[in-house]
Design a protein around this motif. Structure first.
Motif, short mmCIF file in Angstrom:
data_model
loop_
_atom_site.label_atom_id
_atom_site.label_comp_id
_atom_site.label_asym_id
_atom_site.label_seq_id
_atom_site.Cartn_x
_atom_site.Cartn_y
_atom_site.Cartn_z
N ASP A 1 0.80 -1.22 0.00
CA ASP A 1 0.00 0.00 0.00
C ASP A 1 0.84 1.28 0.00
O ASP A 1 0.36 2.35 0.36
CB ASP A 1 -0.98 0.01 1.18
CG ASP A 1 -2.07 -1.04 1.05
OD1 ASP A 1 -2.39 -1.39 -0.10
OD2 ASP A 1 -2.59 -1.50 2.08
N ARG B 1 -1.89 4.20 0.37
CA ARG B 1 -3.29 3.82 0.18
C ARG B 1 -3.98 3.57 1.51
O ARG B 1 -3.45 2.90 2.40
CB ARG B 1 -3.37 2.56 -0.68
CG ARG B 1 -4.80 2.15 -1.04
CD ARG B 1 -4.80 1.05 -2.06
NE ARG B 1 -6.18 0.68 -2.43
CZ ARG B 1 -6.47 -0.10 -3.45
NH1 ARG B 1 -5.51 -0.61 -4.19
NH2 ARG B 1 -7.74 -0.39 -3.74
N GLU B 2 -5.17 4.13 1.64
CA GLU B 2 -6.01 3.92 2.82
C GLU B 2 -7.34 3.31 2.35
O GLU B 2 -7.53 3.05 1.16
CB GLU B 2 -6.21 5.23 3.55
CG GLU B 2 -4.88 5.91 3.92
CD GLU B 2 -5.05 7.05 4.87
OE1 GLU B 2 -5.49 6.79 6.00
OE2 GLU B 2 -4.75 8.20 4.49
N GLU B 3 -8.26 3.11 3.29
CA GLU B 3 -9.52 2.46 2.93
C GLU B 3 -10.37 3.31 1.98
O GLU B 3 -11.04 2.77 1.10
CB GLU B 3 -10.33 2.15 4.20
CG GLU B 3 -9.74 1.04 5.05
CD GLU B 3 -10.63 0.70 6.23
OE1 GLU B 3 -11.72 1.31 6.34
OE2 GLU B 3 -10.26 -0.17 7.03
N ASP B 4 -10.33 4.62 2.16
CA ASP B 4 -11.22 5.48 1.39
C ASP B 4 -10.50 6.44 0.46
O ASP B 4 -11.07 7.41 -0.03
CB ASP B 4 -12.10 6.30 2.34
CG ASP B 4 -11.29 7.20 3.27
OD1 ASP B 4 -10.05 7.01 3.34
OD2 ASP B 4 -11.89 8.09 3.89
N SER C 1 -3.26 9.10 0.75
CA SER C 1 -2.46 10.24 1.19
C SER C 1 -1.27 10.35 0.25
O SER C 1 -0.76 9.34 -0.24
CB SER C 1 -1.98 10.05 2.63
OG SER C 1 -3.05 10.10 3.55
N ARG D 1 -6.93 12.12 -0.25
CA ARG D 1 -7.55 12.61 0.98
C ARG D 1 -6.65 13.57 1.76
O ARG D 1 -7.09 14.59 2.26
CB ARG D 1 -7.93 11.43 1.89
CG ARG D 1 -9.04 10.55 1.34
CD ARG D 1 -10.34 11.31 1.25
NE ARG D 1 -11.47 10.43 0.95
CZ ARG D 1 -12.64 10.87 0.56
NH1 ARG D 1 -12.84 12.17 0.41
NH2 ARG D 1 -13.62 10.02 0.31
N HIS E 1 1.66 9.24 12.62
CA HIS E 1 0.47 9.20 11.77
C HIS E 1 0.25 7.76 11.33
O HIS E 1 1.18 7.11 10.85
CB HIS E 1 0.65 10.09 10.53
CG HIS E 1 0.75 11.54 10.84
ND1 HIS E 1 -0.34 12.39 10.78
CD2 HIS E 1 1.80 12.30 11.24
CE1 HIS E 1 0.05 13.61 11.11
NE2 HIS E 1 1.33 13.58 11.40
N ILE F 1 -1.29 5.66 8.59
CA ILE F 1 -1.74 5.86 7.21
C ILE F 1 -1.76 4.50 6.52
O ILE F 1 -0.71 3.86 6.39
CB ILE F 1 -0.81 6.83 6.44
CG1 ILE F 1 -0.57 8.11 7.24
CG2 ILE F 1 -1.39 7.14 5.07
CD1 ILE F 1 0.49 9.01 6.63
N GLY F 2 -2.93 4.07 6.12
CA GLY F 2 -3.04 2.80 5.44
C GLY F 2 -2.54 1.62 6.25
O GLY F 2 -1.98 0.66 5.69
N GLY F 3 -2.71 1.68 7.56
CA GLY F 3 -2.28 0.59 8.42
C GLY F 3 -0.83 0.65 8.81
O GLY F 3 -0.38 -0.14 9.65
#
Length: 359
Positions: free
Chosen positions: A34, A55-58, A61, A90, A186, A188-190
């Motif tokens: 991700d 990559r995140e869920e929605d 960044s 986002r 932070h 971010i994406g796990g």
């Protein structure tokens, strides 16, 4: 263009660093789970900036954004269209204030990004520089700063044309920001990323370090094949950014492990952070040693020292390189002056002549 998984193979037998194929325009290359690499074109010799999309869920960044140019706008339009499942940007993280990093941040917020993150000194200094770029006239102390370095009348005249460029290279700077600061985390994406700051190349440069994934998004603080420009500018003519930069490099080496995959703002990913930091420090120390020797031979203007520091003459025909060389030479001179290893006199025309201190 679809997301492509990175293919990692040894560069040569026994090589410590992986080779990850650089992305094509509007392409994402996955360097870790991700974590994706893409590029935005730049004018000039560097020709690109690396940007890092997490990559995140929605959505995604992004770390750094590119300079505000028509080519960068076109690249971003293609990249946004290529993001999987139409996922948006986002959050926008910017490592520092230089236009190739912050230039497209406002453009991305105008297209729906929710959050804009930057360190306090980077954001506030950026606002000052943008405001100055809209001045009707060039301040006399700024032109005097360059005359003192030994610039010709023609070079000073050219500076009038370039004075406003900083603001032109940045899209609408967001009126507010969220603060990045040293030691902040932070998710971010796990992945859990820690903010690690440095100084010298810029006032409060932010890197992002992920311990679990062994990743460092280094911005311009550590680059694999070139050295970050460390400059004194008319905004703070007596600054000593070289001392800040050398201290920051030493601190990064002490705090971070050597086996990270470093994701820099230019050129390629690499492993071997400590060796690269050692090489950067050694190269700078060699340059300073050459500068000391040159000053012992007799008084020199800033412009007389380019061949000593950079191994070649630099003319004002390439104004950007000439200006950066002036700033870096002054950074080296201010460093020596603060250590008592150089001083200067000013002649009747306002030109400074640097020399080794009298015994």
């Amino acid at each position: 263009m679809p997301v492509q998984k990175a293919r990692i193979v040894p560069e040569v037998a026994g090589a410590a660093a992986p080779v990850i194929r650089a992305p094509e325009p509007a392409e994402l290359v996955e360097v870790a789970r991700d974590v994706f690499w893409s590029r935005i074109p730049l004018p000039g010799k560097l020709n690109h900036i690396n940007i890092w999309l997490l990559r995140e869920e929605d959505g995604f960044s992004v770390v750094d954004t590119g300079m505000y140019t028509p080519d960068a706008e076109a690249a971003w339009e293609s990249l946004l269209a290529a993001l999987p499942e139409g996922m948006p940007i986002r959050r926008v993280f910017v490592t520092h204030l230089h236009p190739d990093h912050v230039g497209m941040a406002g453009w991305l917020l105008d297209r729906g990004a929710d959050e804009f993150w930057m360190t306090r000194m980077e954001y506030l200094t950026c606002r000052v520089l943008v405001a100055q770029s809209h001045d009707d006239t060039v301040p006399e102390d700024f032109t005097g700063f360059h005359r003192a370095a030994g610039w010709s009348a023609a070079a000073v005249d050219a500076y009038y044309d370039h004075y406003h460029n900083y603001g032109r290279r940045i899209s609408r700077l967001p009126r507010s920001y969220r603060r990045l600061q040293e030691g902040q985390y932070h998710v971010i994406g796990g992945h859990r990323w820690r903010v690690v700051t440095g100084n010298g190349h810029s006032p409060e440069h932010a890197c992002l370090y992920c311990e679990d994934s062994k990743l460092l998004i280094s911005g311009d603080q550590v680059l694999p094949g070139i050295s970050s420009n460390v400059s004194v500018t008319p905004l703070e003519p007596t600054a000593n950014p070289m001392a800040d930069w050398l201290a920051s490099l030493a601190r990064l080496k002490a705090e971070l492990p050597d086996d990270l995959l470093v994701l820099p703002a230019h050129q390629r990913c690499f492993i071997g952070l400590h060796d690269r930091i050692d090489a950067l420090i050694a190269s700078q120390e060699n340059a300073l040693a050459g500068l000391r020797t040159a000053l012992e031979a007799g008084p020199k203007r800033v412009v007389d020292l380019f061949s000593v520091l950079f191994g070649r003459a630099i003319s004002d025909e390439n104004f950007m390189i000439f200006s950066l060389a002036t700033g870096e030479a002054l950074a080296c001179l201010n460093y020596l002056c603060e250590r008592g290893e150089a001083d200067y006199t000013t002649d009747a025309r306002g030109v400074r002549w640097y020399r080794a201190p009298a015994p």
